[in-house]
Design a protein around this motif. Structure first.
Motif, PDB file in Angstrom:
ATOM      1  N   ALA A 184       0.837  -1.193   0.000  1.00  0.00           N
ATOM      2  CA  ALA A 184       0.000   0.000   0.000  1.00  0.00           C
ATOM      3  C   ALA A 184       0.879   1.253   0.000  1.00  0.00           C
ATOM      4  CB  ALA A 184      -0.907  -0.007   1.225  1.00  0.00           C
ATOM      5  N   PHE A 185       0.251   2.401  -0.115  1.00  0.00           N
ATOM      6  CA  PHE A 185       0.961   3.683  -0.134  1.00  0.00           C
ATOM      7  C   PHE A 185       1.827   3.859   1.105  1.00  0.00           C
ATOM      8  CE2 PHE A 185       1.155   8.294   0.604  1.00  0.00           C
ATOM      9  CZ  PHE A 185       1.566   8.754  -0.652  1.00  0.00           C
ATOM     10  N   ASP A 186       1.347   3.354   2.256  1.00  0.00           N
ATOM     11  CA  ASP A 186       2.092   3.518   3.509  1.00  0.00           C
ATOM     12  C   ASP A 186       3.118   2.414   3.731  1.00  0.00           C
ATOM     13  OD1 ASP A 186       0.547   1.326   4.161  1.00  0.00           O
ATOM     14  OD2 ASP A 186      -0.499   2.273   5.839  1.00  0.00           O
ATOM     15  N   GLY A 187       3.288   1.516   2.775  1.00  0.00           N
ATOM     16  CA  GLY A 187       4.284   0.457   2.880  1.00  0.00           C
ATOM     17  C   GLY A 187       3.787  -0.830   3.505  1.00  0.00           C
ATOM     18  N   SER A 188       2.539  -0.858   3.953  1.00  0.00           N
ATOM     19  CA  SER A 188       1.975  -2.075   4.532  1.00  0.00           C
ATOM     20  C   SER A 188       1.559  -3.033   3.410  1.00  0.00           C
ATOM     21  CB  SER A 188       0.775  -1.747   5.419  1.00  0.00           C
ATOM     22  OG  SER A 188      -0.264  -1.140   4.659  1.00  0.00           O
ATOM     23  N   TYR A 189       1.364  -4.305   3.769  1.00  0.00           N
ATOM     24  CA  TYR A 189       0.945  -5.279   2.771  1.00  0.00           C
ATOM     25  C   TYR A 189      -0.468  -4.951   2.285  1.00  0.00           C
ATOM     26  CZ  TYR A 189      -0.667  -9.494   0.473  1.00  0.00           C
ATOM     27  OH  TYR A 189      -1.195 -10.373  -0.449  1.00  0.00           O
ATOM     28  N   ALA A 190      -0.670  -5.049   0.977  1.00  0.00           N
ATOM     29  CA  ALA A 190      -1.996  -4.844   0.389  1.00  0.00           C
ATOM     30  C   ALA A 190      -2.089  -5.702  -0.858  1.00  0.00           C
ATOM     31  CB  ALA A 190      -2.222  -3.380   0.044  1.00  0.00           C
ATOM     32  N   LYS A 191      -3.077  -6.552  -0.903  1.00  0.00           N
ATOM     33  CA  LYS A 191      -3.254  -7.425  -2.058  1.00  0.00           C
ATOM     34  C   LYS A 191      -3.412  -6.623  -3.338  1.00  0.00           C
ATOM     35  CE  LYS A 191      -5.962 -11.409  -3.673  1.00  0.00           C
ATOM     36  NZ  LYS A 191      -4.796 -12.302  -3.741  1.00  0.00           N
ATOM     37  N   SER A 192      -4.101  -5.497  -3.241  1.00  0.00           N
ATOM     38  CA  SER A 192      -4.339  -4.669  -4.428  1.00  0.00           C
ATOM     39  C   SER A 192      -3.139  -3.814  -4.804  1.00  0.00           C
ATOM     40  CB  SER A 192      -5.554  -3.768  -4.209  1.00  0.00           C
ATOM     41  OG  SER A 192      -5.357  -2.930  -3.081  1.00  0.00           O
ATOM     42  N   GLY A 193      -2.166  -3.662  -3.887  1.00  0.00           N
ATOM     43  CA  GLY A 193      -0.971  -2.896  -4.168  1.00  0.00           C
ATOM     44  C   GLY A 193      -1.260  -1.450  -4.528  1.00  0.00           C
ATOM     45  N   CYS A 194      -0.386  -0.878  -5.348  1.00  0.00           N
ATOM     46  CA  CYS A 194      -0.541   0.488  -5.849  1.00  0.00           C
ATOM     47  C   CYS A 194      -0.337   0.481  -7.359  1.00  0.00           C
ATOM     48  CB  CYS A 194       0.514   1.414  -5.248  1.00  0.00           C
ATOM     49  SG  CYS A 194       0.265   1.874  -3.527  1.00  0.00           S
ATOM     50  N   LEU A 195      -0.810   1.512  -8.012  1.00  0.00           N
ATOM     51  CA  LEU A 195      -0.439   1.720  -9.408  1.00  0.00           C
ATOM     52  C   LEU A 195       1.037   2.099  -9.442  1.00  0.00           C
ATOM     53  CD1 LEU A 195      -3.437   3.840 -10.772  1.00  0.00           C
ATOM     54  CD2 LEU A 195      -3.238   1.351 -10.553  1.00  0.00           C
ATOM     55  N   PHE A 196       1.775   1.564 -10.422  1.00  0.00           N
ATOM     56  CA  PHE A 196       3.207   1.884 -10.481  1.00  0.00           C
ATOM     57  C   PHE A 196       3.681   1.943 -11.924  1.00  0.00           C
ATOM     58  CE2 PHE A 196       2.891  -2.732 -10.198  1.00  0.00           C
ATOM     59  CZ  PHE A 196       3.790  -3.175 -11.171  1.00  0.00           C
TER      60      PHE A 196
END
Length: 253
Positions: free
Chosen positions: A109-121
């Motif tokens: 995620a934006f804050d660096g935590s795990y997120a299945k959806s992640g971020c656009l990059f």
């Protein structure tokens, strides 16, 4: 008598099968509920980020040239290089750029935590000022991230949503959608993800020829060498290793 015994033998087996099926159903329901709960949490976090974008600031910048509308978010994470949005859709997210490890935010995620959806990059070899900016995002089942990108598979949707905004930290930008295509990575006769530099006319013409062959829209593609392109790429399930890709041309200076 023998038939009665056979029926008695079958009953315990039938109960076991039914219990096994019930267990599978319960586990599946739990996993599905967990998926949507997690997705809702991740989308809520992204909505909170969008709420910090100060659109009232217009094109004002700070002393470093950073647009004030994005300054607060950039202070939280310097890996952010811009913001991508499409009016009338749920696509409204920060864009991350880590050239040394391009897929760093694939599941963060934006804050660096795990997120299945992640971020656009922004992908390998590209960049926020490249001649072809290639941005990747997950195709989420709840339609978050690039889950609705495949809607560009129809002419009607493109007509209703012709403009993609990709603002960098330093300037507001708009891009007009000019092509979209389905792709099979196992076929891979058009490695669109490698065309990050289209400044050479021969390379651009080669790219445009392949793009025209795959384009789902009728007519010629309105682009010329020297135009800056924006490419949005996500997974798609029309085949085992499918992709859906949207290409847009910059229309603001």
């Amino acid at each position: 008598m023998e038939q009665k015994k056979a029926k008695k033998r079958r009953r315990p087996l039938e109960r076991i099968v039914m219990l096994a099926l019930l267990a599978v159903l319960l586990v599946s329901a739990f996993m599905l509920a967990q998926y949507y709960y997690t997705s809702a949490q991740e989308q809520a976090a992204n909505d909170a980020l969008a709420a910090q974008v100060d659109t009232d600031a217009g094109d004002e910048t700070d002393e470093d040239g950073v647009l004030l509308r994005y300054a607060a978010l950039w202070e939280q994470n310097h890996d952010m290089v811009g913001w991508l949005s499409i009016e009338g859709t749920v696509i409204d997210y920060p864009v991350m750029y880590t050239p040394e490890e391009p897929e760093y935010y694939l599941h963060l995620a934006f804050d660096g935590s795990y997120a299945k959806s992640g971020c656009l990059f922004i992908g390998d070899g590209s960049g926020p000022d490249a001649s072809n900016i290639i941005i990747y995002g997950h195709h989420m089942k709840d339609d978050s991230m690039f889950g609705t990108l495949v809607d560009y598979g129809t002419e009607d949707f493109r007509a209703e949503h012709p403009i993609v905004r990709f603002d960098t930290l330093y300037e507001l930008r708009e891009y007009e959608v000019i092509a979209a295509f389905y792709y099979d990575m196992d076929n891979d006769d058009f490695p669109y993800y490698q065309y990050t530099d289209l400044s050479d006319e021969a390379v651009f013409d080669e790219y445009l020829t392949s793009l025209s062959r795959y384009n789902v829209y009728a007519g010629d593609i309105d682009a010329a060498c020297g135009d800056q392109l924006l490419t949005l790429s996500t997974c798609n399930y029309h085949t085992d290793n499918g992709r859906f890709v949207v290409v847009a041309r910059r229309v603001t200076d």
